[in-house]
Design an enzyme around this catalytic site. Structure first.
Site, PDB file in Angstrom:
ATOM      1  N   LYS A  40       0.820  -1.320  -0.082  1.00 30.03           N
ATOM      2  CA  LYS A  40       0.037   0.070  -0.014  1.00 30.03           C
ATOM      3  C   LYS A  40       0.883   1.235   0.212  1.00 30.03           C
ATOM      4  O   LYS A  40       1.793   1.278   0.829  1.00 30.03           O
ATOM      5  CB  LYS A  40      -0.923   0.207   1.272  1.00 30.03           C
ATOM      6  CG  LYS A  40      -1.724   1.255   1.300  1.00 30.03           C
ATOM      7  CD  LYS A  40      -3.086   1.011   2.400  1.00 30.03           C
ATOM      8  CE  LYS A  40      -2.563   1.820   3.763  1.00 30.03           C
ATOM      9  NZ  LYS A  40      -2.410   2.962   3.945  1.00 30.03           N
ATOM     10  N   ASP A  67      -3.231   4.321  -2.127  1.00 30.26           N
ATOM     11  CA  ASP A  67      -4.469   4.594  -0.851  1.00 30.26           C
ATOM     12  C   ASP A  67      -4.319   6.471  -0.946  1.00 30.26           C
ATOM     13  O   ASP A  67      -3.658   6.833   0.232  1.00 30.26           O
ATOM     14  CB  ASP A  67      -4.108   4.128   0.515  1.00 30.26           C
ATOM     15  CG  ASP A  67      -5.124   4.332   1.398  1.00 30.26           C
ATOM     16  OD1 ASP A  67      -6.207   4.578   0.998  1.00 30.26           O
ATOM     17  OD2 ASP A  67      -4.923   4.102   2.732  1.00 30.26           O
ATOM     18  N   LYS A  69      -7.196   8.393  -1.293  1.00 26.14           N
ATOM     19  CA  LYS A  69      -8.467   8.582  -0.676  1.00 26.14           C
ATOM     20  C   LYS A  69      -9.031   9.866  -1.497  1.00 26.14           C
ATOM     21  O   LYS A  69      -9.244  10.934  -0.869  1.00 26.14           O
ATOM     22  CB  LYS A  69      -8.559   8.816   0.796  1.00 26.14           C
ATOM     23  CG  LYS A  69      -8.059   7.527   1.701  1.00 26.14           C
ATOM     24  CD  LYS A  69      -8.336   7.763   3.097  1.00 26.14           C
ATOM     25  CE  LYS A  69      -8.111   6.657   3.859  1.00 26.14           C
ATOM     26  NZ  LYS A  69      -6.624   6.129   4.043  1.00 26.14           N
ATOM     27  N   ASP A  72     -13.295  14.673  -4.598  1.00 28.92           N
ATOM     28  CA  ASP A  72     -13.036  16.040  -5.060  1.00 28.92           C
ATOM     29  C   ASP A  72     -14.141  16.003  -6.354  1.00 28.92           C
ATOM     30  O   ASP A  72     -15.250  15.225  -6.016  1.00 28.92           O
ATOM     31  CB  ASP A  72     -11.823  16.370  -6.017  1.00 28.92           C
ATOM     32  CG  ASP A  72     -11.030  17.479  -6.100  1.00 28.92           C
ATOM     33  OD1 ASP A  72     -12.250  18.480  -6.619  1.00 28.92           O
ATOM     34  OD2 ASP A  72     -10.144  17.683  -6.013  1.00 28.92           O
ATOM     35  N   THR A 131     -12.006   5.845  10.825  1.00 30.14           N
ATOM     36  CA  THR A 131     -12.270   5.214  12.375  1.00 30.14           C
ATOM     37  C   THR A 131     -11.735   6.410  13.313  1.00 30.14           C
ATOM     38  O   THR A 131     -11.772   6.333  14.440  1.00 30.14           O
ATOM     39  CB  THR A 131     -11.319   4.001  12.381  1.00 30.14           C
ATOM     40  OG1 THR A 131      -9.888   4.253  11.991  1.00 30.14           O
ATOM     41  CG2 THR A 131     -12.077   2.931  11.838  1.00 30.14           C
ATOM     42  N   ARG A 222       2.880  -1.609  10.778  1.00 29.01           N
ATOM     43  CA  ARG A 222       3.951  -1.566  11.677  1.00 29.01           C
ATOM     44  C   ARG A 222       4.154  -3.198  12.256  1.00 29.01           C
ATOM     45  O   ARG A 222       5.376  -3.313  12.511  1.00 29.01           O
ATOM     46  CB  ARG A 222       3.716  -0.612  12.993  1.00 29.01           C
ATOM     47  CG  ARG A 222       3.780   0.934  12.432  1.00 29.01           C
ATOM     48  CD  ARG A 222       3.443   1.793  13.393  1.00 29.01           C
ATOM     49  NE  ARG A 222       1.711   1.592  13.149  1.00 29.01           N
ATOM     50  CZ  ARG A 222       0.951   2.450  13.872  1.00 29.01           C
ATOM     51  NH1 ARG A 222       1.539   3.392  14.931  1.00 29.01           N
ATOM     52  NH2 ARG A 222      -0.542   2.294  13.571  1.00 29.01           N
TER      53      ARG A 222
HETATM   54  O1  C5P Z   1       0.863   0.297  11.003  1.00 30.25           O
HETATM   55  P1  C5P Z   1      -0.588  -0.248  10.949  1.00 30.25           P
HETATM   56  O2  C5P Z   1      -0.701  -1.763  10.774  1.00 30.25           O
HETATM   57  O3  C5P Z   1      -1.483   0.480  12.022  1.00 30.25           O
HETATM   58  O4  C5P Z   1      -1.019   0.368   9.488  1.00 30.25           O
HETATM   59  C1  C5P Z   1      -2.273   0.560   9.095  1.00 30.25           C
HETATM   60  C2  C5P Z   1      -2.392   1.042   7.740  1.00 30.25           C
HETATM   61  O5  C5P Z   1      -3.938   1.315   7.529  1.00 30.25           O
HETATM   62  C3  C5P Z   1      -1.986   2.610   7.747  1.00 30.25           C
HETATM   63  O6  C5P Z   1      -1.423   2.992   6.476  1.00 30.25           O
HETATM   64  C4  C5P Z   1      -3.168   3.479   8.255  1.00 30.25           C
HETATM   65  O7  C5P Z   1      -3.007   4.827   7.524  1.00 30.25           O
HETATM   66  C5  C5P Z   1      -4.254   2.768   7.549  1.00 30.25           C
HETATM   67  N1  C5P Z   1      -5.384   2.801   8.106  1.00 30.25           N
HETATM   68  C6  C5P Z   1      -5.771   2.486   9.088  1.00 30.25           C
HETATM   69  N2  C5P Z   1      -7.234   2.750   9.810  1.00 30.25           N
HETATM   70  C7  C5P Z   1      -7.948   3.185   8.989  1.00 30.25           C
HETATM   71  C8  C5P Z   1      -7.949   3.339   7.482  1.00 30.25           C
HETATM   72  C9  C5P Z   1      -6.455   3.304   7.103  1.00 30.25           C
HETATM   73  O8  C5P Z   1      -4.863   2.028  10.089  1.00 30.25           O
HETATM   74  N3  C5P Z   1      -9.351   3.315   9.240  1.00 30.25           N
END
Ligand code: C5P
Length: 242
Positions: A40, A67, A69, A72, A131, A222
């Site tokens: 991503k 991603d 998003k 517009d 979220t 992460r």
């Molecule tokens: O590091 P982690 O597993 O938390 O990363 C989750 C990824 O998903 C990040 O790129 C974050 O921006 C994205 N994301 C999220 N929650 C959302 C929408 C997108 O964690 N509701």
């Protein structure tokens, strides 16, 4: 589609390359390639490294989820989607709150641009309620509905406009599966293996549980990218899903 590409697509892990430079992203992605289904590219990496990093990831044989998003006017979003199709991405995101005309323009641009190139259209994924927005934050921007009701409203709007996929939180999976037509692809972040730190994610779910509840794709950042051995972490998660 060649067999190697199909094989990778069956791996539901999408690793979030939330990294500050194209070099770091490409190095990590190349090492992770055998253990993930896609990568991503989000706003941090794209703003730093631009379309060039997407081209480099594609040249390295990786499927890309762009991603950004988009939100517009319909004409502008259609143009952005055409540019994403030219980058040969597998998925991209638009805010469902942009409204049905914008959503239809995005899906139609994806199909038309892909047909012109002779490729499959990318999945245009609708993002419903972030979220990070709770009921108070929604009220602040004039939305009186509770978050879950707003998610359902925007999910229905996106699917009615022709979108074939949505981004949703793990907690939304099971009830969205019940109300959405079969075949709508659900892409879920907030995934943590049982032994991993939650970081700043408030409500997490294990990869296995998310798949059981109907997620087609798991966005994982992460737990892989910040692990002492990212390749071992990705391999362990992908094995846990077999
Ligand atoms: O590091 P982690 O597993 O938390 O990363 C989750 C990824 O998903 C990040 O790129 C974050 O921006 C994205 N994301 C999220 N929650 C959302 C929408 C997108 O964690 N509701």
């Amino acid at each position: 589609m060649d067999a190697a590409r199909l094989g990778r697509m069956r791996n539901p892990i999408i690793v979030a390359l939330d990294l500050p430079t194209g070099r770091a992203a490409l190095d990590l992605a190349t090492r992770l390639a055998p253990h993930v289904g896609a990568v991503k590219v989000g706003k941090e990496l794209f703003t730093a490294a631009g379309p060039e990093v997407v081209r480099a990831l594609r040249a390295a044989g990786l499927e890309v989820f762009l991603d950004l998003k988009f939100h517009d006017i319909p004409n502008t979003v259609a143009g952005a989607v055409r540019s994403a199709v030219a980058l040969d991405v597998r998925m991209l995101t638009v805010h469902a709150g942009g409204g049905s005309a914008m959503l239809r323009a995005a899906e139609s641009a994806a199909r038309t641009a892909a047909a012109e190139r002779g490729t499959e259209p990318p999945l245009v994924l609708g993002v419903t309620v972030l979220t990070s927005m709770d009921a108070d934050a929604l009220r602040e921007v004039g939305v009186a509905a509770e978050p879950a009701a707003q998610v359902q409203r925007l999910a229905a709007l996106a699917v009615d406009a022709g979108l074939r996929g949505l981004v949703c939180s793990p907690q939304e999976l099971s009830w969205l599966r019940r109300v959405l037509p079969a075949g709508v692809q659900l892409v879920t972040p907030g995934i943590r293996p049982a032994n991993a730190a939650a970081d700043d994610q408030k409500r997490v779910m294990t990869p296995e549980a998310a798949r059981e509840q109907g997620a087609d794709w798991l966005v994982i950042g992460r737990p892989i990218t910040a692990a002492p051995d990212p390749v071992a972490a990705a391999r362990a998660i992908s094995q846990s899903l077999r």
